[in-house]
Design a protein around this motif. Structure first.
Motif, PDB file in Angstrom:
ATOM      1  N   ILE A  42      10.573 -11.812  51.070  1.00  0.00           N
ATOM      2  CA  ILE A  42      10.856 -11.904  49.836  1.00  0.00           C
ATOM      3  C   ILE A  42      12.272 -11.893  49.622  1.00  0.00           C
ATOM      4  O   ILE A  42      12.574 -10.929  49.640  1.00  0.00           O
ATOM      5  N   LEU A  43      12.715 -12.755  48.650  1.00  0.00           N
ATOM      6  CA  LEU A  43      14.572 -12.845  48.343  1.00  0.00           C
ATOM      7  C   LEU A  43      13.924 -12.327  46.680  1.00  0.00           C
ATOM      8  O   LEU A  43      13.500 -13.276  46.183  1.00  0.00           O
ATOM      9  N   ILE A  44      14.480 -11.912  46.502  1.00  0.00           N
ATOM     10  CA  ILE A  44      14.594 -11.800  45.061  1.00  0.00           C
ATOM     11  C   ILE A  44      16.286 -12.377  44.465  1.00  0.00           C
ATOM     12  O   ILE A  44      16.873 -12.489  45.187  1.00  0.00           O
ATOM     13  N   LEU A  45      15.667 -12.681  43.413  1.00  0.00           N
ATOM     14  CA  LEU A  45      16.211 -13.845  42.732  1.00  0.00           C
ATOM     15  C   LEU A  45      16.621 -13.714  41.410  1.00  0.00           C
ATOM     16  O   LEU A  45      16.063 -13.373  40.573  1.00  0.00           O
ATOM     17  N   SER A  46      18.188 -12.862  41.247  1.00  0.00           N
ATOM     18  CA  SER A  46      18.795 -12.334  40.017  1.00  0.00           C
ATOM     19  C   SER A  46      20.138 -12.706  39.730  1.00  0.00           C
ATOM     20  O   SER A  46      20.842 -13.017  40.275  1.00  0.00           O
ATOM     21  N   MET A  47      20.182 -12.694  38.368  1.00  0.00           N
ATOM     22  CA  MET A  47      21.419 -12.350  37.598  1.00  0.00           C
ATOM     23  C   MET A  47      22.509 -11.218  37.136  1.00  0.00           C
ATOM     24  O   MET A  47      23.159 -10.858  37.750  1.00  0.00           O
ATOM     25  N   HIS A  48      21.429  -9.663  38.151  1.00  0.00           N
ATOM     26  CA  HIS A  48      22.803  -8.870  38.255  1.00  0.00           C
ATOM     27  C   HIS A  48      23.280  -8.119  40.277  1.00  0.00           C
ATOM     28  O   HIS A  48      22.437  -8.452  40.994  1.00  0.00           O
ATOM     29  N   ASP A  49      24.438  -8.052  39.900  1.00  0.00           N
ATOM     30  CA  ASP A  49      25.420  -7.516  40.878  1.00  0.00           C
ATOM     31  C   ASP A  49      25.510  -6.774  41.262  1.00  0.00           C
ATOM     32  O   ASP A  49      26.013  -6.151  41.804  1.00  0.00           O
ATOM     33  N   THR A  50      24.763  -5.716  40.514  1.00  0.00           N
ATOM     34  CA  THR A  50      25.414  -4.403  40.633  1.00  0.00           C
ATOM     35  C   THR A  50      24.672  -3.690  41.883  1.00  0.00           C
ATOM     36  O   THR A  50      23.425  -3.813  42.284  1.00  0.00           O
ATOM     37  N   PRO A  51      25.575  -2.913  42.710  1.00  0.00           N
ATOM     38  CA  PRO A  51      24.485  -1.641  44.315  1.00  0.00           C
ATOM     39  C   PRO A  51      24.283  -1.253  43.800  1.00  0.00           C
ATOM     40  O   PRO A  51      22.256  -1.399  44.238  1.00  0.00           O
ATOM     41  N   GLU A  52      22.524  -0.669  42.200  1.00  0.00           N
ATOM     42  CA  GLU A  52      21.808  -0.173  42.245  1.00  0.00           C
ATOM     43  C   GLU A  52      20.776  -0.987  41.522  1.00  0.00           C
ATOM     44  O   GLU A  52      19.572  -0.632  42.991  1.00  0.00           O
ATOM     45  N   TYR A  53      20.381  -2.661  41.446  1.00  0.00           N
ATOM     46  CA  TYR A  53      19.715  -3.453  41.953  1.00  0.00           C
ATOM     47  C   TYR A  53      19.545  -3.623  43.311  1.00  0.00           C
ATOM     48  O   TYR A  53      18.439  -4.071  43.705  1.00  0.00           O
ATOM     49  N   ILE A  54      20.724  -4.062  43.613  1.00  0.00           N
ATOM     50  CA  ILE A  54      20.523  -5.047  45.161  1.00  0.00           C
ATOM     51  C   ILE A  54      19.956  -3.657  46.287  1.00  0.00           C
ATOM     52  O   ILE A  54      18.888  -3.570  47.150  1.00  0.00           O
ATOM     53  N   GLN A  55      20.781  -2.399  46.240  1.00  0.00           N
ATOM     54  CA  GLN A  55      19.643  -1.855  47.088  1.00  0.00           C
ATOM     55  C   GLN A  55      18.490  -0.698  46.503  1.00  0.00           C
ATOM     56  O   GLN A  55      17.409  -0.672  47.803  1.00  0.00           O
ATOM     57  N   THR A  56      18.060  -0.987  45.689  1.00  0.00           N
ATOM     58  CA  THR A  56      16.427  -0.974  45.176  1.00  0.00           C
ATOM     59  C   THR A  56      15.956  -1.688  45.243  1.00  0.00           C
ATOM     60  O   THR A  56      14.167  -1.407  46.063  1.00  0.00           O
ATOM     61  N   ALA A  57      15.753  -3.304  45.390  1.00  0.00           N
ATOM     62  CA  ALA A  57      15.298  -4.397  46.444  1.00  0.00           C
ATOM     63  C   ALA A  57      14.707  -4.263  47.558  1.00  0.00           C
ATOM     64  O   ALA A  57      13.752  -4.538  47.683  1.00  0.00           O
ATOM     65  N   LEU A  58      16.386  -3.916  48.156  1.00  0.00           N
ATOM     66  CA  LEU A  58      16.050  -3.929  49.850  1.00  0.00           C
ATOM     67  C   LEU A  58      14.983  -2.490  50.282  1.00  0.00           C
ATOM     68  O   LEU A  58      14.726  -2.688  50.316  1.00  0.00           O
ATOM     69  N   SER A  59      15.342  -1.179  49.184  1.00  0.00           N
ATOM     70  CA  SER A  59      14.864  -0.229  49.709  1.00  0.00           C
ATOM     71  C   SER A  59      12.641  -0.255  49.368  1.00  0.00           C
ATOM     72  O   SER A  59      11.740  -0.150  49.315  1.00  0.00           O
ATOM     73  N   HIS A  60      12.271  -1.221  48.248  1.00  0.00           N
ATOM     74  CA  HIS A  60      11.484  -1.763  47.500  1.00  0.00           C
ATOM     75  C   HIS A  60      10.717  -2.806  48.742  1.00  0.00           C
ATOM     76  O   HIS A  60       9.190  -2.909  49.407  1.00  0.00           O
TER      77      HIS A  60
END
Length: 212
Positions: free
Chosen positions: A80-98
Protein backbone atom coordinates in the motif's frame (compact mmCIF):
# COMPACT_ATOMS: atom_id res chain seq x y z
CA UNK A 1 6.39 -9.82 -18.78
CA UNK A 2 4.91 -9.76 -15.28
CA UNK A 3 2.13 -7.22 -14.96
CA UNK A 4 1.58 -5.39 -11.67
CA UNK A 5 -2.08 -5.04 -10.71
CA UNK A 6 -2.80 -1.62 -9.23
CA UNK A 7 -5.93 -0.14 -7.66
CA UNK A 8 -6.27 3.61 -7.13
CA UNK A 9 -8.41 4.66 -4.14
CA UNK A 10 -9.14 8.39 -4.08
CA UNK A 11 -12.41 10.28 -3.67
CA UNK A 12 -11.39 12.93 -6.21
CA UNK A 13 -12.32 11.53 -9.65
CA UNK A 14 -9.92 13.80 -11.52
CA UNK A 15 -7.00 12.63 -9.39
CA UNK A 16 -7.91 8.95 -9.70
CA UNK A 17 -8.53 9.15 -13.44
CA UNK A 18 -5.34 11.13 -14.00
CA UNK A 19 -3.24 8.53 -12.17
CA UNK A 20 -4.99 5.73 -14.03
CA UNK A 21 -4.17 7.36 -17.38
CA UNK A 22 -0.52 7.73 -16.36
CA UNK A 23 -0.15 4.14 -15.17
CA UNK A 24 -1.96 2.61 -18.13
CA UNK A 25 0.77 4.03 -20.37
CA UNK A 26 3.19 1.47 -18.91
CA UNK A 27 3.19 -2.02 -20.39
CA UNK A 28 3.99 -3.69 -17.07
CA UNK A 29 1.14 -2.10 -15.07
CA UNK A 30 -2.56 -2.85 -15.17
CA UNK A 31 -5.03 -0.63 -13.30
CA UNK A 32 -7.65 -3.06 -12.02
CA UNK A 33 -9.99 -0.32 -10.73
CA UNK A 34 -10.30 3.22 -9.45
CA UNK A 35 -12.39 3.46 -6.28
CA UNK A 36 -13.59 6.39 -4.19
CA UNK A 37 -13.44 5.08 -0.61
CA UNK A 38 -11.69 2.59 1.65
CA UNK A 39 -14.72 0.43 2.41
CA UNK A 40 -15.31 -0.32 -1.27
CA UNK A 41 -11.66 -1.34 -1.56
CA UNK A 42 -12.07 -3.78 1.32
CA UNK A 43 -15.32 -5.15 -0.09
CA UNK A 44 -13.68 -5.79 -3.47
CA UNK A 45 -10.24 -6.84 -2.20
CA UNK A 46 -10.57 -10.52 -3.05
CA UNK A 47 -12.14 -9.79 -6.44
CA UNK A 48 -9.54 -7.24 -7.53
CA UNK A 49 -6.50 -8.94 -5.89
CA UNK A 50 -4.20 -5.93 -6.30
CA UNK A 51 -0.44 -6.13 -5.95
CA UNK A 52 -0.28 -2.42 -5.11
CA UNK A 53 -2.91 0.00 -3.81
CA UNK A 54 -2.48 3.76 -4.17
CA UNK A 55 -4.49 4.98 -1.17
CA UNK A 56 -5.63 8.50 -0.36
CA UNK A 57 -5.58 9.37 3.34
CA UNK A 58 -8.67 11.54 3.70
CA UNK A 59 -11.84 10.05 2.25
CA UNK A 60 -15.50 10.01 3.31
CA UNK A 61 -16.46 7.01 5.40
CA UNK A 62 -13.53 4.71 5.98
CA UNK A 63 -10.27 6.66 5.69
CA UNK A 64 -6.99 5.52 4.25
CA UNK A 65 -5.27 4.57 7.52
CA UNK A 66 -8.09 2.36 8.80
CA UNK A 67 -8.51 0.82 5.35
CA UNK A 68 -4.78 0.08 5.19
CA UNK A 69 -4.83 -1.86 8.46
CA UNK A 70 -7.96 -3.81 7.48
CA UNK A 71 -6.58 -4.68 4.05
CA UNK A 72 -3.31 -5.94 5.51
CA UNK A 73 -5.25 -8.08 7.97
CA UNK A 74 -6.84 -9.90 5.03
CA UNK A 75 -4.03 -9.72 2.48
CA UNK A 76 -0.73 -8.95 4.25
CA UNK A 77 1.33 -9.22 1.08
CA UNK A 78 -0.48 -6.27 -0.52
CA UNK A 79 1.75 -3.23 -0.94
CA UNK A 80 0.00 0.00 0.00
CA UNK A 81 1.32 3.38 -1.10
CA UNK A 82 -0.26 6.37 0.60
CA UNK A 83 -1.06 9.21 -1.78
CA UNK A 84 -1.53 12.48 0.09
CA UNK A 85 -1.15 16.24 0.04
CA UNK A 86 0.12 16.26 3.65
CA UNK A 87 3.90 16.38 4.10
CA UNK A 88 4.12 16.68 7.90
CA UNK A 89 6.15 14.05 9.82
CA UNK A 90 3.09 13.07 11.87
CA UNK A 91 1.09 12.07 8.80
CA UNK A 92 3.98 10.19 7.21
CA UNK A 93 5.08 8.34 10.33
CA UNK A 94 1.50 7.37 11.19
CA UNK A 95 0.95 5.99 7.69
CA UNK A 96 4.10 3.87 7.93
CA UNK A 97 3.14 2.62 11.38
CA UNK A 98 -0.21 1.45 9.96
CA UNK A 99 1.63 -0.75 7.46
CA UNK A 100 1.95 1.44 4.37
CA UNK A 101 5.00 0.55 2.29
CA UNK A 102 5.46 4.05 0.99
CA UNK A 103 4.27 7.64 0.96
CA UNK A 104 3.87 9.86 -2.11
CA UNK A 105 2.82 13.49 -2.21
CA UNK A 106 0.17 14.29 -4.79
CA UNK A 107 2.33 16.89 -6.51
CA UNK A 108 5.16 14.50 -7.42
CA UNK A 109 6.20 14.11 -11.07
CA UNK A 110 4.26 11.37 -12.82
CA UNK A 111 7.31 9.14 -13.30
CA UNK A 112 7.83 9.07 -9.53
CA UNK A 113 4.57 7.19 -9.04
CA UNK A 114 5.87 4.46 -11.34
CA UNK A 115 9.20 4.44 -9.49
CA UNK A 116 7.35 4.05 -6.18
CA UNK A 117 5.36 1.08 -7.47
CA UNK A 118 8.49 -0.64 -8.79
CA UNK A 119 10.27 -0.04 -5.48
CA UNK A 120 7.60 -1.56 -3.24
CA UNK A 121 7.21 -4.48 -5.63
CA UNK A 122 10.89 -5.24 -4.92
CA UNK A 123 10.03 -5.42 -1.24
CA UNK A 124 11.53 -2.03 -0.38
CA UNK A 125 9.99 1.06 1.19
CA UNK A 126 9.48 4.22 -0.87
CA UNK A 127 9.30 7.80 0.35
CA UNK A 128 9.09 10.60 -2.19
CA UNK A 129 11.60 13.40 -1.82
CA UNK A 130 9.22 15.68 0.08
CA UNK A 131 8.17 12.93 2.48
CA UNK A 132 11.71 11.70 3.04
CA UNK A 133 12.88 15.19 3.91
CA UNK A 134 10.14 15.54 6.52
CA UNK A 135 11.30 12.53 8.55
CA UNK A 136 14.26 12.34 10.87
CA UNK A 137 17.09 9.95 9.92
CA UNK A 138 16.16 7.66 12.84
CA UNK A 139 12.62 7.24 11.55
CA UNK A 140 13.79 6.79 7.96
CA UNK A 141 16.20 4.01 8.92
CA UNK A 142 13.60 1.50 10.00
CA UNK A 143 10.07 0.51 9.19
CA UNK A 144 7.48 0.50 11.93
CA UNK A 145 5.68 -2.67 12.97
CA UNK A 146 1.93 -2.55 12.42
CA UNK A 147 -0.41 -3.17 15.34
CA UNK A 148 -1.05 -6.70 14.09
CA UNK A 149 2.66 -7.39 13.69
CA UNK A 150 3.19 -6.28 17.28
CA UNK A 151 0.51 -8.76 18.38
CA UNK A 152 2.11 -11.55 16.36
CA UNK A 153 5.53 -10.70 17.80
CA UNK A 154 4.13 -10.94 21.32
CA UNK A 155 2.70 -14.37 20.60
CA UNK A 156 5.89 -15.66 18.98
CA UNK A 157 8.04 -14.30 21.80
CA UNK A 158 5.95 -16.35 24.22
CA UNK A 159 7.03 -19.48 22.37
CA UNK A 160 3.82 -20.15 20.46
CA UNK A 161 3.91 -21.90 17.10
CA UNK A 162 2.52 -20.39 13.91
CA UNK A 163 -0.56 -22.59 14.25
CA UNK A 164 -1.13 -21.51 17.85
CA UNK A 165 -0.73 -17.85 16.91
CA UNK A 166 -3.21 -18.31 14.06
CA UNK A 167 -5.79 -19.83 16.42
CA UNK A 168 -5.28 -17.13 19.06
CA UNK A 169 -5.59 -14.22 16.62
CA UNK A 170 -8.18 -15.90 14.38
CA UNK A 171 -6.08 -15.60 11.22
CA UNK A 172 -4.64 -18.18 8.84
CA UNK A 173 -1.30 -19.88 9.36
CA UNK A 174 -0.16 -18.42 6.04
CA UNK A 175 -0.95 -14.92 7.30
CA UNK A 176 1.06 -15.59 10.47
CA UNK A 177 3.99 -16.77 8.34
CA UNK A 178 3.81 -13.59 6.25
CA UNK A 179 3.69 -11.40 9.36
CA UNK A 180 6.61 -13.34 10.83
CA UNK A 181 8.66 -12.78 7.68
CA UNK A 182 7.83 -9.07 7.63
CA UNK A 183 8.68 -8.66 11.33
CA UNK A 184 12.09 -10.28 10.82
CA UNK A 185 12.77 -8.11 7.77
CA UNK A 186 11.75 -4.87 9.50
CA UNK A 187 13.73 -5.61 12.64
CA UNK A 188 16.71 -7.14 10.86
CA UNK A 189 16.36 -10.33 12.92
CA UNK A 190 16.81 -13.78 11.38
CA UNK A 191 15.90 -16.17 14.22
CA UNK A 192 13.00 -16.80 16.60
CA UNK A 193 15.44 -16.51 19.51
CA UNK A 194 16.35 -13.06 18.21
CA UNK A 195 12.68 -12.07 18.14
CA UNK A 196 12.27 -13.22 21.73
CA UNK A 197 15.35 -11.28 22.82
CA UNK A 198 14.08 -8.17 21.02
CA UNK A 199 10.67 -8.53 22.68
CA UNK A 200 12.27 -8.81 26.13
CA UNK A 201 14.56 -5.84 25.58
CA UNK A 202 11.70 -3.63 24.35
CA UNK A 203 9.17 -4.56 27.01
CA UNK A 204 6.87 -6.43 24.65
CA UNK A 205 6.53 -9.43 26.97
CA UNK A 206 5.42 -7.12 29.74
CA UNK A 207 2.69 -5.78 27.47
CA UNK A 208 4.12 -2.28 27.22
CA UNK A 209 4.61 -2.41 23.46
CA UNK A 210 7.45 0.08 23.96
CA UNK A 211 8.57 1.82 20.82
CA UNK A 212 8.06 -0.98 18.36
Amino acid sequence: MTCTRVVVVDDHPMVAEGIEAILESYDDISVAATLSDGQTMIDRLEELAPDVILMDLNMPGLGGLSATEMILERAPETRILILSMHDTPEYIQTALSHGARGYILKDVPTEEIKRAIDTVMRGERYLCTGAEGALSPAVQSREQLTNREQMVLLQLAQGRSNKEVALTLDISVRTVETHRKNIKRKLGISSTAGLTRYAMEHGVLQGTGANL
